[in-house]
Design an enzyme around this catalytic site. Structure first.
Site, short mmCIF file in Angstrom:
data_model
loop_
_atom_site.label_atom_id
_atom_site.label_comp_id
_atom_site.label_asym_id
_atom_site.label_seq_id
_atom_site.Cartn_x
_atom_site.Cartn_y
_atom_site.Cartn_z
NE ARG A 54 -2.16 -1.54 3.40
CZ ARG A 54 -2.71 -2.12 4.44
NH1 ARG A 54 -4.01 -2.16 4.56
NH2 ARG A 54 -1.97 -2.66 5.39
CE LYS A 158 3.21 -20.68 10.90
NZ LYS A 158 3.68 -21.26 12.08
CG HIS A 188 9.13 -22.52 7.27
ND1 HIS A 188 8.10 -22.03 8.01
CD2 HIS A 188 10.13 -22.79 8.14
CE1 HIS A 188 8.46 -22.00 9.27
NE2 HIS A 188 9.69 -22.45 9.39
CE LYS A 192 12.97 -25.46 9.54
NZ LYS A 192 13.96 -24.40 9.70
CG ASP A 245 2.48 -20.63 15.77
OD1 ASP A 245 2.22 -20.06 14.69
OD2 ASP A 245 3.57 -20.50 16.36
CG HIS A 250 5.82 -26.09 11.35
ND1 HIS A 250 5.66 -25.73 10.03
CD2 HIS A 250 5.86 -24.93 12.04
CE1 HIS A 250 5.60 -24.42 9.95
NE2 HIS A 250 5.72 -23.91 11.15
CE LYS A 351 5.72 -18.51 20.22
NZ LYS A 351 6.94 -18.54 19.39
N1 LIG Z 1 6.54 -12.87 8.68
C1 LIG Z 1 6.76 -14.17 8.71
O1 LIG Z 1 7.85 -14.65 9.04
C2 LIG Z 1 5.64 -15.11 8.33
C3 LIG Z 1 5.84 -16.48 8.50
C4 LIG Z 1 4.84 -17.36 8.12
C5 LIG Z 1 3.66 -16.87 7.59
N2 LIG Z 1 3.48 -15.53 7.44
C6 LIG Z 1 2.21 -15.06 6.85
O2 LIG Z 1 2.51 -14.26 5.70
C7 LIG Z 1 1.57 -13.20 5.59
C8 LIG Z 1 2.32 -11.85 5.59
O3 LIG Z 1 3.00 -11.73 6.84
P1 LIG Z 1 4.00 -10.53 7.15
O4 LIG Z 1 4.60 -10.84 8.46
O5 LIG Z 1 4.89 -10.26 6.01
O6 LIG Z 1 2.97 -9.29 7.34
P2 LIG Z 1 3.31 -7.73 7.38
O7 LIG Z 1 4.72 -7.48 7.75
O8 LIG Z 1 2.23 -7.12 8.19
O9 LIG Z 1 3.14 -7.29 5.86
C9 LIG Z 1 1.90 -7.27 5.22
C10 LIG Z 1 2.08 -6.80 3.80
O10 LIG Z 1 0.83 -6.85 3.15
C11 LIG Z 1 0.55 -5.56 2.59
N3 LIG Z 1 -0.90 -5.34 2.67
C12 LIG Z 1 -1.70 -5.64 3.73
N4 LIG Z 1 -2.97 -5.31 3.43
C13 LIG Z 1 -2.96 -4.79 2.17
C14 LIG Z 1 -3.96 -4.27 1.30
N5 LIG Z 1 -5.24 -4.20 1.67
N6 LIG Z 1 -3.59 -3.87 0.08
C15 LIG Z 1 -2.29 -3.93 -0.32
N7 LIG Z 1 -1.31 -4.42 0.46
C16 LIG Z 1 -1.64 -4.84 1.68
C17 LIG Z 1 1.33 -4.58 3.43
O11 LIG Z 1 1.59 -3.41 2.70
P3 LIG Z 1 1.84 -2.00 3.44
O12 LIG Z 1 2.92 -2.27 4.48
O13 LIG Z 1 2.31 -1.11 2.39
O14 LIG Z 1 0.56 -1.64 4.11
C18 LIG Z 1 2.60 -5.37 3.69
O15 LIG Z 1 3.46 -5.32 2.57
C19 LIG Z 1 0.61 -13.37 6.75
O16 LIG Z 1 -0.49 -14.13 6.31
C20 LIG Z 1 1.41 -14.16 7.77
O17 LIG Z 1 0.59 -14.90 8.63
C21 LIG Z 1 4.46 -14.64 7.80
#
Ligand SMILES: NC(=O)c1ccc[n+]([C@@H]2O[C@H](COP(=O)([O-])OP(=O)(O)OC[C@H]3O[C@@H](n4cnc5c(N)ncnc54)[C@H](OP(=O)(O)O)[C@@H]3O)[C@@H](O)[C@H]2O)c1
Length: 501
Positions: A54, A158, A188, A192, A245, A250, A351
């Site tokens: 965004r 996930k 993921h 591994k 979780d 996993h 945890k």
């Molecule tokens: N982070 C991890 O290690 C991890 C691990 C496993 C699974 N996941 C899963 O992966 C997904 C993303 O996680 P994340 O940690 O990367 O989340 P995050 O850091 O909150 O990032 C979310 C991203 O989505 C974009 N976004 C959200 N709503 C939007 C909308 N309405 N229109 C356009 N863009 C939008 C945000 O853009 P802006 O910032 O520009 O708003 C940002 O780039 C989630 O479902 C999470 O459960 C994450």
């Protein structure tokens, strides 16, 4: 002799579109993985990455953000001239997932690249946005039919739902637009190195498989322990808990790999069918009585860990003081089929445990109580095979041996194999392997819809049983320990206990 088992590494030209390109997952995992694939010469000739978010950003600002992240999280060091070439393939478009404009912009960008690229849509966004994202792609004509070339694929992370019905709903939303063969659900752990090695270990060695059954194995323990607390993920975690979780995805996948029957080929769906059979053979844990007998849940309490005071779970920022979310779960599970009849699978995850470790421990049966094992007060250690998944990938086999000397003294000894010592360097990150497989079109290491739903079905029974218990508080275990004493009662057998790894 080194034997290559072909999974052609030739990926077709690909455009990777990352919804959530500016988010945490993209910065910490996806971009560093793509960069490492690039350094290792594994990316196709024509590849491009299009990040979406965004925030308003120029391509240059986006690249700088990713450069900083790659500097922190990449497996291999950043080589400036390599990065400069790599980043030329990275682009950014800002827009709202819910608005048509974003998809028109993606279509324009995609056309500029030429029509021959496979289009890979990575949904690194909250699951609530999957529906508008899939619909938007479809309406803009960006999704090709399942057998068309170039192809379209979608990648989802996930959590896929928080119970069976929500998982089904998410799967249905994606299936409205993409055929199952185009959907890559990431767990993921399956990327591994040691996890992939499980199949090789079991089916490329002749000595283990004949013993891999209830005749010779006493029980199996699967542990996934974290040292950290909830950290910055507190509000997500409090809505999920350890069962959702870690176990639903996993740990059950590890269980599938260790318990599955030999697949008749290495084709993705044949291997996935074999994994699914394990999930379908899991004995359901149903009702209040079932969860009381076969599960233990708890929360970490305050303690001093490595000289530092750490708060209990309910004192963590953003966690309600009356939360009943489990940060630890232990389960005694049974795979009710011919091979595993009567063999308990002890699963535990938590945890703030004693140390960060993920491992599968296969405990063989003891030798008869004669000869060297005749002394009932000092039974011999039975053979134990430990497959370590993290942090130090490898495996060890415990055997009993005679200590040198004139007396006959038998002692346990470990034969140890460590990946990094044997092959040097650091193994590729799970996301490297998984992203490459998506580009190649090999779905073996991804979760099929039926497996996700079978896993949720088993886990949802446990969640329902817990709900019926209407617990007002959970037992605590001291932070930095192996969990609550209540978990010991699951392993009530006289010569079984949880491993202190
Ligand atoms: N982070 C991890 O290690 C991890 C691990 C496993 C699974 N996941 C899963 O992966 C997904 C993303 O996680 P994340 O940690 O990367 O989340 P995050 O850091 O909150 O990032 C979310 C991203 O989505 C974009 N976004 C959200 N709503 C939007 C909308 N309405 N229109 C356009 N863009 C939008 C945000 O853009 P802006 O910032 O520009 O708003 C940002 O780039 C989630 O479902 C999470 O459960 C994450």
């Amino acid at each position: 002799m080194i034997q290559d088992v072909e999974n052609s590494l030739n990926a077709a030209p690909s455009l990777l579109v990352i919804f959530g390109g500016s988010g945490d997952l993209a910065r910490r995992k996806l971009i560093p993985a793509m960069y490492n694939l690039y350094l290792d010469g594994l990316l196709p000739e024509g590849f491009a990455i299009l990040g979406l978010g965004r925030k308003q950003m120029t391509h240059e600002l986006f690249r700088a953000l990713l450069r900083e992240a790659a500097g922190k999280f990449s497996r291999q060091m950043i080589v400036e001239d390599k990065w400069t070439t790599f980043e030329k393939s990275i682009h950014y478009i800002s827009g709202e997932i819910e608005k048509r404009q974003l998809y028109d912009d993606i279509a324009v960008f995609s056309k500029k690249l030429g029509g021959e690229c496979n289009r890979l849509f990575y949904l690194a966004i909250p699951p609530t946005s999957y529906s508008p994202a899939c619909r938007g792609l479809c309406q803009a004509g960006l999704v090709s039919a399942k057998d068309d070339s170039p192809t379209s694929r979608v990648i989802v992370e996930k959590p896929i739902g928080h119970d069976l019905s929500s998982a089904k709903a998410i799967n249905a939303v994606i299936a409205d637009v993409f055929h199952e063969s185009q959907i890559y659900r990431i767990d993921h752990y399956l990327g591994k190195e040691t996890v992939q090695n499980l199949l090789v270990f079991r089916f490329a060695n002749s000595i283990f498989e004949p013993l891999w059954n209830h005749h010779h194995i006493d029980h199996i323990q699967i542990t996934a322990a974290e040292e950290d607390g909830v950290g910055t993920r507190a509000s997500y975690y409090d809505g999920a808990g350890a069962l959702r979780d870690m176990v639903q995805n996993h740990i059950l996948q590890l269980l599938c790999l260790v318990a599955m029957e030999p697949p008749w080929s290495l084709d993705a769906d044949v291997v996935r069918d074999a994994r699914l059979e394990v999930l379908r053979s899991l004995r359901p844990i149903v009702g209040e009585e079932g969860v009381k007998q076969y599960t233990v849940r708890a929360q970490y309490g305050p303690a001093t860990v490595h000289g530092e005071e750490v708060p209990g779970y309910r004192r963590e920022a953003s966690i309600p003081a009356d939360s009943t979310t489990e940060t630890f779960v232990a389960i005694k599970a049974f795979v009710d089929n011919w091979r595993w009849a009567g063999v308990p699978f002890y699963l535990r995850t938590g945890k703030r445990m004693k140390k960060r470790t993920t491992e599968i421990a296969v405990q063989f049966k003891a030798v008869p109580e004669v000869l060297f094992n005749a002394n009932k007060d000092r039974p011999l250690d039975a053979n134990l095979l430990v497959l370590r998944i993290q942090p130090e990938e490898g495996f060890s086999l415990r055997m009993v041996s005679k200590r040198p000397g004139s007396k006959v003294r038998v002692v346990p000894v470990d034969m140890d194999f460590q990946y990094n010592q044997a092959y040097g360097g650091v193994s590729p990150e799970a996301y490297e392997r998984l992203l490459l497989d998506i580009m190649i079109g090999d779905a073996t290491l991804f979760m099929r819809r039926d497996a996700v739903e079978a896993a949720w079905s088993w886990v949802t029974d446990i969640l329902t049983g817990w709900q019926k218990q209407a617990t007002k508080w959970l037992p605590e275990y001291p932070a930095g320990s192996w969990g609550p004493i209540e978990a010991d009662r699951l392993v009530e057998h006289y010569d079984r206990k949880w491993r202190d790894t």
